[in-house]
Enzyme design. Structure first.
Site, PDB file in Angstrom:
ATOM      1  N   LEU A 108      -5.746   3.291  12.895  1.00  0.00           N
ATOM      2  CA  LEU A 108      -5.997   2.023  13.577  1.00  0.00           C
ATOM      3  C   LEU A 108      -4.934   1.746  14.631  1.00  0.00           C
ATOM      4  O   LEU A 108      -5.240   1.224  15.709  1.00  0.00           O
ATOM      5  CB  LEU A 108      -6.040   0.890  12.552  1.00  0.00           C
ATOM      6  CG  LEU A 108      -6.385  -0.499  13.086  1.00  0.00           C
ATOM      7  CD1 LEU A 108      -7.752  -0.510  13.758  1.00  0.00           C
ATOM      8  CD2 LEU A 108      -6.338  -1.535  11.967  1.00  0.00           C
ATOM      9  N   ASN A 123      -4.593   8.918   2.977  1.00  0.00           N
ATOM     10  CA  ASN A 123      -4.794   8.217   4.245  1.00  0.00           C
ATOM     11  C   ASN A 123      -5.133   9.166   5.384  1.00  0.00           C
ATOM     12  O   ASN A 123      -6.209   9.072   5.970  1.00  0.00           O
ATOM     13  CB  ASN A 123      -3.544   7.414   4.625  1.00  0.00           C
ATOM     14  CG  ASN A 123      -3.578   5.997   4.117  1.00  0.00           C
ATOM     15  OD1 ASN A 123      -4.552   5.569   3.520  1.00  0.00           O
ATOM     16  ND2 ASN A 123      -2.507   5.266   4.349  1.00  0.00           N
ATOM     17  N   GLU A 124      -4.197  10.059   5.718  1.00  0.00           N
ATOM     18  CA  GLU A 124      -4.431  10.911   6.882  1.00  0.00           C
ATOM     19  C   GLU A 124      -3.524  12.129   6.902  1.00  0.00           C
ATOM     20  O   GLU A 124      -2.448  12.135   6.310  1.00  0.00           O
ATOM     21  CB  GLU A 124      -4.230  10.133   8.195  1.00  0.00           C
ATOM     22  CG  GLU A 124      -2.785   9.885   8.593  1.00  0.00           C
ATOM     23  CD  GLU A 124      -2.134   8.724   7.896  1.00  0.00           C
ATOM     24  OE1 GLU A 124      -1.014   8.915   7.359  1.00  0.00           O
ATOM     25  OE2 GLU A 124      -2.723   7.636   7.871  1.00  0.00           O
ATOM     26  N   TYR A 142      -2.551   4.541  10.126  1.00  0.00           N
ATOM     27  CA  TYR A 142      -2.098   5.145  11.386  1.00  0.00           C
ATOM     28  C   TYR A 142      -3.246   5.259  12.384  1.00  0.00           C
ATOM     29  O   TYR A 142      -3.082   5.025  13.590  1.00  0.00           O
ATOM     30  CB  TYR A 142      -1.495   6.512  11.079  1.00  0.00           C
ATOM     31  CG  TYR A 142      -0.580   7.079  12.140  1.00  0.00           C
ATOM     32  CD1 TYR A 142      -0.380   6.463  13.363  1.00  0.00           C
ATOM     33  CD2 TYR A 142       0.110   8.263  11.890  1.00  0.00           C
ATOM     34  CE1 TYR A 142       0.469   7.001  14.314  1.00  0.00           C
ATOM     35  CE2 TYR A 142       0.970   8.805  12.832  1.00  0.00           C
ATOM     36  CZ  TYR A 142       1.137   8.172  14.046  1.00  0.00           C
ATOM     37  OH  TYR A 142       1.978   8.707  14.986  1.00  0.00           O
ATOM     38  N   ASP A 149       0.823  -1.208   0.000  1.00  0.00           N
ATOM     39  CA  ASP A 149       0.000   0.000   0.000  1.00  0.00           C
ATOM     40  C   ASP A 149       0.859   1.262   0.000  1.00  0.00           C
ATOM     41  O   ASP A 149       0.464   2.298  -0.537  1.00  0.00           O
ATOM     42  CB  ASP A 149      -0.931   0.005   1.215  1.00  0.00           C
ATOM     43  CG  ASP A 149      -2.084  -0.991   1.068  1.00  0.00           C
ATOM     44  OD1 ASP A 149      -2.310  -1.479  -0.058  1.00  0.00           O
ATOM     45  OD2 ASP A 149      -2.746  -1.279   2.079  1.00  0.00           O
TER      46      ASP A 149
END
Length: 273
Positions: free
Chosen positions: A183, A136-137, A181, A64
């Site tokens: 999780l 993602n973040e 991150y 990923d």
């Protein structure tokens, strides 16, 4: 038709597979571009990521992280992921099926019949700066984590106060990033079909549970009580900011675009246990 290929750096298997896919595409009169690391591994010259935004699709071979690296340079170009990693929330194609699946997807895109899915990205902004888009973040934190570190903060959603106090930092994640991150900081897993932003505090002294808000909301994080703060987009490009500072985080365009077969979300979840 132009196709970019990114192979996981330092992974010979990924490089060999990239070479096979490059030859198969070239045999069908497709122009292939490689990122610099893949070109070096294959002994090719004259390639670079600057070509990728003009490609019709990009093939990412690895885990990923390789997919996100390709997305960082792709703009709105669709990405196909070949999974050489352990989980594969983004990479849906197995190595054994890679050549056939990629050729089929490229042919479908050429004919205007390919399926492309869009997933949201986030951007962090101050009055004078904006981050690169994050699939993602966005992480907002103090100058360092751990005992004696952290930063004072307030979190607001469309101007309304949600939480505040002292913490290592704050994660604002997309559904795609819920299994990353977020999780690891005990945030919720969110199905990719849910349109939401996740707000999660990192080791807060007195915080609130993680919060899910609609995708069209603006999450603002105000930092105080430290000399500097750091904003990180998908683990890349850390930006140090003078404190006090307010960082606004919201949906960004273009979205990340994913071509080819869809990953099996629940199968990938099973690999986490």
């Amino acid at each position: 038709m132009q196709v970019g290929i990114v192979a996981q750096k330092g992974n010979p298997r990924a490089a060999y597979l990239a070479d096979d896919i490059r030859e198969a595409l070239s045999d069908r009169d497709v122009t292939v571009w490689l990122d610099e690391a893949t070109a070096t591994a294959l002994g090719a010259d004259g390639y670079g990521m600057d070509r990728f935004e003009s490609c019709d699709c990009i093939v990412a071979i690895g885990g990923d992280g390789t997919f996100l690296y390709a997305a960082h340079h792709a703009g709105g170009t669709p990405i196909l992921g070949v999974n050489l990693g352990e989980v594969g929330f983004l990479n849906a194609i197995s190595p054994d099926d890679a050549e056939e699946a990629i050729l089929e997807t490229v042919e479908a895109l050429q004919a205007g019949e390919g399926t492309v899915r869009e997933v949201p990205r986030l951007v962090a902004r101050t009055d004078e700066w904006a981050s690169s888009p994050a699939a993602n973040e966005i992480v907002v934190q103090g100058p360092r984590r751990g005992r004696g570190g952290g930063v004072d903060y307030e979190i607001r959603v469309d101007g309304s106060l949600y939480s505040g106090g002292h913490a290592d930092g704050v994660i604002v994640a997309t559904p795609t990033g819920s299994t990353a991150y977020n999780l690891s900081e005990r945030g919720p897993i969110v199905h990719p079909g849910v349109d939401t932003i996740i707000v999660n505090e990192m080791v807060a002294e007195r915080g609130m549970p993680p919060l899910a808000v609609p995708l069209d909301r603006t999450v603002s994080v105000t930092l105080t009580g430290a000399e500097t703060g750091v904003v990180v987009s998908d683990g890349r490009d850390p930006k140090e900011l003078s404190v006090p500072v307010e960082i606004a985080i919201e949906r960004s365009g273009p979205p990340m675009r994913m071509a080819g077969p869809s990953p099996d979300f629940f199968e990938a979840l099973g690999k986490l246990s």
